[in-house]
Design a protein around this motif. Structure first.
Motif, PDB file in Angstrom:
ATOM      1  N   GLY A 178       0.822  -1.200   0.000  1.00  0.00           N
ATOM      2  CA  GLY A 178       0.000   0.000   0.000  1.00  0.00           C
ATOM      3  C   GLY A 178       0.856   1.250   0.000  1.00  0.00           C
ATOM      4  O   GLY A 178       1.958   1.276   0.553  1.00  0.00           O
ATOM      5  N   VAL A 179       0.345   2.294  -0.605  1.00  0.00           N
ATOM      6  CA  VAL A 179       1.126   3.511  -0.789  1.00  0.00           C
ATOM      7  C   VAL A 179       1.283   4.322   0.488  1.00  0.00           C
ATOM      8  O   VAL A 179       2.174   5.158   0.593  1.00  0.00           O
ATOM      9  N   ASN A 180       0.428   4.081   1.479  1.00  0.00           N
ATOM     10  CA  ASN A 180       0.449   4.914   2.680  1.00  0.00           C
ATOM     11  C   ASN A 180       1.217   4.299   3.837  1.00  0.00           C
ATOM     12  O   ASN A 180       1.205   4.845   4.944  1.00  0.00           O
ATOM     13  N   ARG A 181       1.880   3.175   3.615  1.00  0.00           N
ATOM     14  CA  ARG A 181       2.687   2.575   4.688  1.00  0.00           C
ATOM     15  C   ARG A 181       3.881   3.479   4.966  1.00  0.00           C
ATOM     16  O   ARG A 181       4.591   3.896   4.044  1.00  0.00           O
ATOM     17  N   SER A 182       4.123   3.765   6.212  1.00  0.00           N
ATOM     18  CA  SER A 182       5.260   4.616   6.584  1.00  0.00           C
ATOM     19  C   SER A 182       6.562   3.849   6.431  1.00  0.00           C
ATOM     20  O   SER A 182       6.625   2.639   6.676  1.00  0.00           O
ATOM     21  N   LEU A 183       7.604   4.563   6.039  1.00  0.00           N
ATOM     22  CA  LEU A 183       8.922   3.957   5.960  1.00  0.00           C
ATOM     23  C   LEU A 183       9.998   5.006   6.166  1.00  0.00           C
ATOM     24  O   LEU A 183       9.742   6.212   6.078  1.00  0.00           O
ATOM     25  N   VAL A 184      11.196   4.527   6.437  1.00  0.00           N
ATOM     26  CA  VAL A 184      12.366   5.384   6.600  1.00  0.00           C
ATOM     27  C   VAL A 184      13.453   4.874   5.666  1.00  0.00           C
ATOM     28  O   VAL A 184      13.714   3.665   5.600  1.00  0.00           O
ATOM     29  N   ARG A 198      12.087  10.324   5.891  1.00  0.00           N
ATOM     30  CA  ARG A 198      10.913   9.700   6.500  1.00  0.00           C
ATOM     31  C   ARG A 198       9.641  10.131   5.777  1.00  0.00           C
ATOM     32  O   ARG A 198       9.485  11.305   5.432  1.00  0.00           O
ATOM     33  N   GLY A 199       8.731   9.204   5.551  1.00  0.00           N
ATOM     34  CA  GLY A 199       7.467   9.510   4.896  1.00  0.00           C
ATOM     35  C   GLY A 199       6.735   8.230   4.560  1.00  0.00           C
ATOM     36  O   GLY A 199       6.978   7.181   5.161  1.00  0.00           O
ATOM     37  N   THR A 200       5.815   8.300   3.593  1.00  0.00           N
ATOM     38  CA  THR A 200       5.103   7.116   3.125  1.00  0.00           C
ATOM     39  C   THR A 200       5.813   6.547   1.895  1.00  0.00           C
ATOM     40  O   THR A 200       6.679   7.194   1.300  1.00  0.00           O
ATOM     41  N   ILE A 201       5.415   5.353   1.520  1.00  0.00           N
ATOM     42  CA  ILE A 201       6.012   4.731   0.331  1.00  0.00           C
ATOM     43  C   ILE A 201       5.752   5.581  -0.905  1.00  0.00           C
ATOM     44  O   ILE A 201       6.651   5.793  -1.732  1.00  0.00           O
ATOM     45  N   ASP A 202       4.528   6.089  -1.037  1.00  0.00           N
ATOM     46  CA  ASP A 202       4.207   6.923  -2.201  1.00  0.00           C
ATOM     47  C   ASP A 202       5.045   8.200  -2.220  1.00  0.00           C
ATOM     48  O   ASP A 202       5.552   8.614  -3.266  1.00  0.00           O
ATOM     49  N   THR A 219      19.288   1.471   3.528  1.00  0.00           N
ATOM     50  CA  THR A 219      18.600   0.552   4.429  1.00  0.00           C
ATOM     51  C   THR A 219      17.183   1.080   4.599  1.00  0.00           C
ATOM     52  O   THR A 219      16.988   2.234   4.972  1.00  0.00           O
ATOM     53  N   LEU A 220      16.189   0.243   4.291  1.00  0.00           N
ATOM     54  CA  LEU A 220      14.786   0.644   4.378  1.00  0.00           C
ATOM     55  C   LEU A 220      14.168   0.032   5.623  1.00  0.00           C
ATOM     56  O   LEU A 220      14.299  -1.181   5.856  1.00  0.00           O
ATOM     57  N   VAL A 221      13.510   0.856   6.427  1.00  0.00           N
ATOM     58  CA  VAL A 221      12.749   0.371   7.575  1.00  0.00           C
ATOM     59  C   VAL A 221      11.283   0.682   7.299  1.00  0.00           C
ATOM     60  O   VAL A 221      10.908   1.847   7.140  1.00  0.00           O
ATOM     61  N   ILE A 222      10.465  -0.358   7.233  1.00  0.00           N
ATOM     62  CA  ILE A 222       9.056  -0.219   6.877  1.00  0.00           C
ATOM     63  C   ILE A 222       8.211  -0.478   8.116  1.00  0.00           C
ATOM     64  O   ILE A 222       8.415  -1.469   8.826  1.00  0.00           O
ATOM     65  N   ALA A 223       7.269   0.396   8.387  1.00  0.00           N
ATOM     66  CA  ALA A 223       6.435   0.294   9.585  1.00  0.00           C
ATOM     67  C   ALA A 223       5.624  -0.995   9.577  1.00  0.00           C
ATOM     68  O   ALA A 223       5.268  -1.519   8.521  1.00  0.00           O
ATOM     69  N   PRO A 224       5.306  -1.511  10.765  1.00  0.00           N
ATOM     70  CA  PRO A 224       4.471  -2.723  10.829  1.00  0.00           C
ATOM     71  C   PRO A 224       3.104  -2.498  10.210  1.00  0.00           C
ATOM     72  O   PRO A 224       2.573  -1.387  10.235  1.00  0.00           O
ATOM     73  N   ARG A 225       2.565  -3.553   9.674  1.00  0.00           N
ATOM     74  CA  ARG A 225       1.217  -3.506   9.118  1.00  0.00           C
ATOM     75  C   ARG A 225       0.202  -3.407  10.259  1.00  0.00           C
ATOM     76  O   ARG A 225       0.348  -4.071  11.282  1.00  0.00           O
ATOM     77  N   ALA A 261      -5.159   6.520  -0.579  1.00  0.00           N
ATOM     78  CA  ALA A 261      -5.245   6.214   0.849  1.00  0.00           C
ATOM     79  C   ALA A 261      -6.031   4.937   1.115  1.00  0.00           C
ATOM     80  O   ALA A 261      -5.972   4.389   2.210  1.00  0.00           O
ATOM     81  N   GLN A 262      -6.772   4.454   0.114  1.00  0.00           N
ATOM     82  CA  GLN A 262      -7.615   3.286   0.310  1.00  0.00           C
ATOM     83  C   GLN A 262      -7.158   2.068  -0.489  1.00  0.00           C
ATOM     84  O   GLN A 262      -7.594   0.957  -0.196  1.00  0.00           O
ATOM     85  N   ALA A 263      -6.327   2.283  -1.496  1.00  0.00           N
ATOM     86  CA  ALA A 263      -5.933   1.188  -2.386  1.00  0.00           C
ATOM     87  C   ALA A 263      -4.443   0.914  -2.284  1.00  0.00           C
ATOM     88  O   ALA A 263      -3.642   1.810  -2.133  1.00  0.00           O
ATOM     89  N   ALA A 264      -4.067  -0.326  -2.360  1.00  0.00           N
ATOM     90  CA  ALA A 264      -2.653  -0.715  -2.303  1.00  0.00           C
ATOM     91  C   ALA A 264      -2.016  -0.532  -3.673  1.00  0.00           C
ATOM     92  O   ALA A 264      -1.544  -1.472  -4.310  1.00  0.00           O
ATOM     93  N   MET A 265      -2.039   0.695  -4.162  1.00  0.00           N
ATOM     94  CA  MET A 265      -1.490   1.023  -5.473  1.00  0.00           C
ATOM     95  C   MET A 265      -0.822   2.386  -5.409  1.00  0.00           C
ATOM     96  O   MET A 265      -1.251   3.257  -4.629  1.00  0.00           O
ATOM     97  N   PRO A 266       0.205   2.619  -6.204  1.00  0.00           N
ATOM     98  CA  PRO A 266       0.819   3.946  -6.261  1.00  0.00           C
ATOM     99  C   PRO A 266      -0.167   4.971  -6.820  1.00  0.00           C
ATOM    100  O   PRO A 266      -0.991   4.646  -7.683  1.00  0.00           O
TER     101      PRO A 266
END
Length: 281
Positions: A178-184, A198-202, A219-225, A261-266
């Motif tokens: 999903g595009v809104n998952r937080s990552l670093v 820091r931000g979202t994948i999108d 190094t990518l750190v992706i927030a837990p689902r 924000a609702q779809a797992a797409m860019p």
């Protein structure tokens, strides 16, 4: 087997991160098995360590392992080092460690820095539990399978990535997480130009578009689902939603951002779909 294999952690960037114990061990062993003797040579020169080296890497491990085991059978002490961090983490060190254990040699870890834990410590994301994935396969069925497995992962995720593959990896992650998952994004960790983004994948995809191909290892750190995280919806559902938003007066760009924000797409992928949707039924 009376010899010893020391698994020695070395700096991932800043040479000051080496431990006193690591320096002592590298001075005292009979031989250093290094991933790249030229790279390790700079470290040894900096700390005035005169111990001889031999190359131990993926392409020569089948030949080198018996040679190193023979030395340990004679009571020799060998230090295994990688170019950066702890041996055995995303490098061929595992095979030598396993062979040494099977042969009855002592295996002694000398802890040091790792990019994985370094990035986690500064990410600012929940990391009580995490999954370390290292480098994803570059392409093909194995890559697809690994990405699909990440979709079912509820722990924080840590990945390594080369700069020339970062954009593609972010795009693939947007599709499965999903595009809104937080990552670093941690770049050049512990080095002079260390950087955390820091931000979202999108947002990360847009960031990389703006700056062009970045430099340095990532190094990518992706927030837990999250349990209630939105899942992908079908193309027909997307079109119906887009049509409704367009009727309400939104532009195609605004509607695409809203649905991201609702779809797992860019967002850009939804926008391309929006171009095919008319404002009237």
């Amino acid at each position: 087997m009376t010899g010893t294999l020391y698994v020695v952690g070395t700096p991932i960037g800043n040479l000051e991160d080496i431990t006193f114990r690591a320096v002592r061990i590298l001075q005292e062993v009979d031989l250093i098995a290094a991933e790249d003797t030229r790279h390790t040579g700079k470290l040894l020169q900096h700390f005035q360590i005169k111990t001889p080296q031999t190359s131990y890497r993926d392409h020569n491990r089948s030949r080198r392992i018996p040679e190193l085991l023979e030395l340990m059978s004679q009571g020799k002490a060998i230090a295994l080092v990688t170019d950066a961090g702890m041996p055995g983490i995303s490098d061929p060190g595992y095979e030598l460690v396993k062979a040494s254990i099977d042969a009855g040699a002592s295996v002694v870890p000398i802890p040091g820095p790792t990019a994985c834990v370094t990035a986690l410590s500064a990410a600012g994301l929940p990391a009580e539990r995490f999954a370390f994935e290292g480098f994803l396969p570059a392409k093909g069925k194995e890559r697809r399978q690994r990405l699909e497995a990440l979709q079912r992962e509820f722990r924080a995720i840590v990945l390594y990535e080369a700069p020339h593959r970062l954009q593609q990896t972010l795009t693939d992650l947007a599709k499965v997480l999903g595009v809104n998952r937080s990552l670093v994004l941690g770049r050049e960790l512990t080095k002079l130009h260390e950087e955390f983004w820091r931000g979202t994948i999108d947002e990360a995809i847009d960031h990389c578009d703006r700056i062009g191909q970045p430099k340095g290892e990532f190094t990518l750190v992706i927030a837990p689902r999250q349990e209630d995280q939105a899942t992908a919806i079908s193309e027909s559902q997307l079109k119906a939603e887009l049509q409704q938003l367009l009727k309400q007066g939104m532009s195609r760009s605004e509607a695409s951002r809203h649905l991201a924000a609702q779809a797992a797409m860019p967002r850009r992928q939804i926008y391309q779909l929006a171009l095919t949707v008319g404002e009237e039924t």
